[in-house]
Design an enzyme around this catalytic site. Structure first.
Site, PDB file in Angstrom:
ATOM      1  N   ARG A 106       0.859  -1.192   0.000  1.00  0.00           N
ATOM      2  CA  ARG A 106       0.000   0.000   0.000  1.00  0.00           C
ATOM      3  C   ARG A 106       0.894   1.241   0.000  1.00  0.00           C
ATOM      4  NH1 ARG A 106      -2.541   2.990   4.875  1.00  0.00           N
ATOM      5  NH2 ARG A 106      -3.745   4.518   3.728  1.00  0.00           N
ATOM      6  N   HIS A 143      -2.857  10.898   0.884  1.00  0.00           N
ATOM      7  CA  HIS A 143      -2.284  10.681   2.216  1.00  0.00           C
ATOM      8  C   HIS A 143      -1.671  12.009   2.667  1.00  0.00           C
ATOM      9  CE1 HIS A 143      -0.790   7.266   5.008  1.00  0.00           C
ATOM     10  NE2 HIS A 143      -0.438   8.392   5.597  1.00  0.00           N
ATOM     11  N   GLU A 170      -7.210   8.369   6.520  1.00  0.00           N
ATOM     12  CA  GLU A 170      -7.469   8.987   7.822  1.00  0.00           C
ATOM     13  C   GLU A 170      -7.989  10.423   7.766  1.00  0.00           C
ATOM     14  OE1 GLU A 170      -3.961   8.520  10.251  1.00  0.00           O
ATOM     15  OE2 GLU A 170      -4.093   6.343  10.198  1.00  0.00           O
ATOM     16  N   ASN A 192      -7.163   1.778  10.088  1.00  0.00           N
ATOM     17  CA  ASN A 192      -5.814   1.988  10.624  1.00  0.00           C
ATOM     18  C   ASN A 192      -5.955   2.030  12.139  1.00  0.00           C
ATOM     19  OD1 ASN A 192      -5.175   2.316   7.961  1.00  0.00           O
ATOM     20  ND2 ASN A 192      -4.607   4.469   8.105  1.00  0.00           N
ATOM     21  N   TYR A 213      -3.922   1.780  16.012  1.00  0.00           N
ATOM     22  CA  TYR A 213      -2.641   1.841  16.713  1.00  0.00           C
ATOM     23  C   TYR A 213      -2.689   1.570  18.203  1.00  0.00           C
ATOM     24  CZ  TYR A 213      -0.308   3.323  12.490  1.00  0.00           C
ATOM     25  OH  TYR A 213       0.219   3.329  11.220  1.00  0.00           O
ATOM     26  N   GLU A 257      -3.335  -0.246   8.234  1.00  0.00           N
ATOM     27  CA  GLU A 257      -2.139   0.144   9.008  1.00  0.00           C
ATOM     28  C   GLU A 257      -2.256  -0.399  10.427  1.00  0.00           C
ATOM     29  OE1 GLU A 257      -1.249   4.361   9.293  1.00  0.00           O
ATOM     30  OE2 GLU A 257      -1.504   4.621   7.131  1.00  0.00           O
TER      31      GLU A 257
HETATM   32  C1  PNW Z   1      -1.026   7.365  10.789  1.00  0.00           C
HETATM   33  N1  PNW Z   1      -3.250  10.098  16.219  1.00  0.00           N
HETATM   34  O1  PNW Z   1      -1.004   8.617  11.409  1.00  0.00           O
HETATM   35  C2  PNW Z   1      -0.661   7.636   9.351  1.00  0.00           C
HETATM   36  O2  PNW Z   1      -1.538   7.105   8.407  1.00  0.00           O
HETATM   37  C3  PNW Z   1       0.754   7.358   9.004  1.00  0.00           C
HETATM   38  O3  PNW Z   1       1.134   8.189   7.950  1.00  0.00           O
HETATM   39  C4  PNW Z   1       1.637   7.521  10.231  1.00  0.00           C
HETATM   40  O4  PNW Z   1       2.994   7.429   9.957  1.00  0.00           O
HETATM   41  C5  PNW Z   1       1.205   6.461  11.225  1.00  0.00           C
HETATM   42  O5  PNW Z   1      -0.184   6.518  11.485  1.00  0.00           O
HETATM   43  C6  PNW Z   1       1.947   6.533  12.560  1.00  0.00           C
HETATM   44  O6  PNW Z   1       1.696   7.739  13.195  1.00  0.00           O
HETATM   45  C7  PNW Z   1      -1.562   8.917  12.620  1.00  0.00           C
HETATM   46  O7  PNW Z   1      -2.807  11.100  16.791  1.00  0.00           O
HETATM   47  C8  PNW Z   1      -1.114  10.065  13.249  1.00  0.00           C
HETATM   48  O8  PNW Z   1      -4.185   9.424  16.697  1.00  0.00           O
HETATM   49  C9  PNW Z   1      -1.666  10.462  14.452  1.00  0.00           C
HETATM   50  C10 PNW Z   1      -2.684   9.705  15.006  1.00  0.00           C
HETATM   51  C11 PNW Z   1      -3.143   8.560  14.370  1.00  0.00           C
HETATM   52  C12 PNW Z   1      -2.575   8.172  13.177  1.00  0.00           C
END
Ligand code: PNW
Length: 461
Positions: free
Chosen positions: A75, A119, A165, A293, A295, A366
């Site tokens: 991707r 993006h 996002e 995505n 995290y 992601e």
């Molecule tokens: C994503 N938050 O960004 C992006 O899609 C990527 O480009 C990035 O490198 C990756 O996650 C890691 O950060 C985010 O604050 C940035 O919740 C900030 C947040 C979530 C996703």
């Protein structure tokens, strides 16, 4: 040993501004991220994406490394201003050639291209002349650009992601001002989001009307963390639900149900724009798959008007509007982003999506983590990242066992890269990048991931 379903898509992900470099080469126009990085104080250490991983010149080497790992899909995103330097009218043939060569190289390596159209690197001219995502006209420019991409690449690209996002674009770009275009407001995020959703929907409409013969799939990638009620109280349970609605349902409800969540309408009043009936028609069912995505996880509790926790990254938005306080468990391990490692949160979120949106096909587009990796004697022993992937992939497998239609998983990221406001300080890669020499080295986690792909299962040595 439990296997993932047959045809499960194992992939890795990146984005244009984070890896390409070549910021003003071969006719590329500037983007809002080029401009944002030039503002003192915005990016850690004053880093920029000018060179990044120089993927623009090293893509063949990178694809060879992906092939070595055995990934089925890659991707990446297209930089709008490389293809259309001012965002409209004129096409830059050298930019088209770069992505065309990249796609051919992937297909020759047996890797499926999954292409994100946006993006975050909006052509700067559209910000200056049109007010970017605050403009009603932006959807038309976006579909014009998407049309060029479908036309030039759609013969070979069968998976499209319109936007990456939109929550981050809206909240971090227009609410907190920590990402480009760096605006601070409590109403603009909702307007930008409105235009992002319309741009997505109109692009999907175009694809389905004019490019059905290409037989591809098109969707959107939304980000969401899990919100776990802090206590068993009804108030905290509702707070957690509300936080998820302001985070993910903000974008997914219009697409799967035709409109914003009620709770947002009630709480935001006139700050939340209204879709016309005709717009709702276009938006509803405008995604062939659910791109997620994911995290991290935080506890949510009812704030009762008292704001306890203010954090920029991962705080779930403009928390006053939600009346939710967020917190962490002292026992959770944290990554370098201070994001907690909570695999069960991933499973709960997958099940929440499955239930709320009627069992859609989901792709995790992601998931990954940053750690302070060190290259020692030519090797990177990133055991923590390996454990992270093991935990999250196991959680995915459990969700699949319980009926969730999870069809694929893309690790963020293929290699260390420009981590936005954090610059090069945060390393998310399966491959280590030496930012002096730009040499790439597979980390221990990449070798572990390779084995998992090969056995179509979570590798547990
Ligand atoms: C994503 N938050 O960004 C992006 O899609 C990527 O480009 C990035 O490198 C990756 O996650 C890691 O950060 C985010 O604050 C940035 O919740 C900030 C947040 C979530 C996703």
């Amino acid at each position: 040993m439990k296997k993932f379903p047959e045809n499960f898509i194992w992939g890795t992900a990146t984005s244009s501004y984070q890896i390409e470099g070549a910021a003003d080469i071969d006719g590329k126009g500037p983007s809002i991220w080029d401009a944002f990085c030039s503002i003192p104080g915005k990016i850690n250490q004053g880093d920029t994406g000018d060179v990044a991983c120089n993927h623009y010149h090293k893509f063949k080497e990178d694809i060879q490394l992906m092939k070595d790992m055995g990934v089925k899909a890659y991707r990446f995103s297209i930089a709008w201003s490389r293809v259309m330097p001012t965002g409209k009218n004129t096409v830059n043939e050298k930019g088209v050639q770069f992505y065309s060569d990249l796609i051919d190289e992937l297909l020759n390596a047996g890797i499926e291209p999954w292409v994100t159209l946006y993006h975050w690197d909006l052509p700067l001219a559209l910000e200056m002349e049109e007010d970017g995502w605050l403009s009603e006209n932006i959807a038309a420019y976006f579909t014009e650009y998407a049309n060029v991409c479908f036309n030039r690449f759609g013969d070979r690209v069968k998976h499209w992601i319109t936007l990456n996002e939109p929550w981050v674009v809206s909240i971090l770009g227009y609410g907190q001002g920590v990402f480009a275009p760096g605006r601070v407001s409590n109403s603009e995020p909702y307007l930008a989001a409105h235009h992002l959703i319309l741009a997505h929907a109109k692009t999907v409409q175009l694809y389905r009307a004019q490019y059905a013969h290409q037989k591809g799939q098109i969707g959107i990638s939304n980000n969401c963390d899990w919100r776990e009620p802090l206590t068993d109280s009804e108030e905290d349970k509702q707070a957690a639900e509300r936080a998820l609605e302001f985070f993910l349902a903000w974008f997914a409800d219009p697409i799967y149900k035709g409109d914003y969540p009620e709770v947002m309408k009630e709480r935001l009043g006139e700050r939340l724009p209204v879709f016309t009936e005709a717009e709702k028609e276009i938006i509803k069912d405008s995604s062939d798959f659910f791109g997620l995505n994911h995290y991290t996880t935080m506890y949510a509790s009812h704030a009762n008007g008292i704001k306890e926790h203010v954090s920029v990254h991962g705080n779930g938005g403009i928390s006053e509007d939600q009346d939710v306080n967020l917190s962490l468990d002292k026992d959770w391990d944290l990554t370098s982003m201070h994001w907690a490692v909570v695999p069960w949160g991933c499973k709960k979120l997958l099940k929440w999506i499955d239930k709320r949106y009627g069992n859609p096909n989901i792709y995790i587009t992601e998931n990954g983590c940053a750690y302070p990796d060190k290259l020692v004697n030519g090797k990177v022993d990133d055991q923590e990242r390996l454990d992270f992937y093991k935990g999250y992939l196991t959680a995915c497998q459990e969700a699949i066992d319980e009926g969730v239609n999870l069809k694929g998983y893309f690790a963020w990221s293929f290699m260390d890269n420009f981590e936005w406001a954090m610059g090069y300080d945060k390393r998310f890669g399966l491959h280590y990048v030496d930012f002096e020499t730009l040499e790439r080295v597979p980390k221990k986690s990449a070798l572990w991931f390779k084995k998992s792909i090969a056995i179509n299962s979570v590798n547990t040595p």
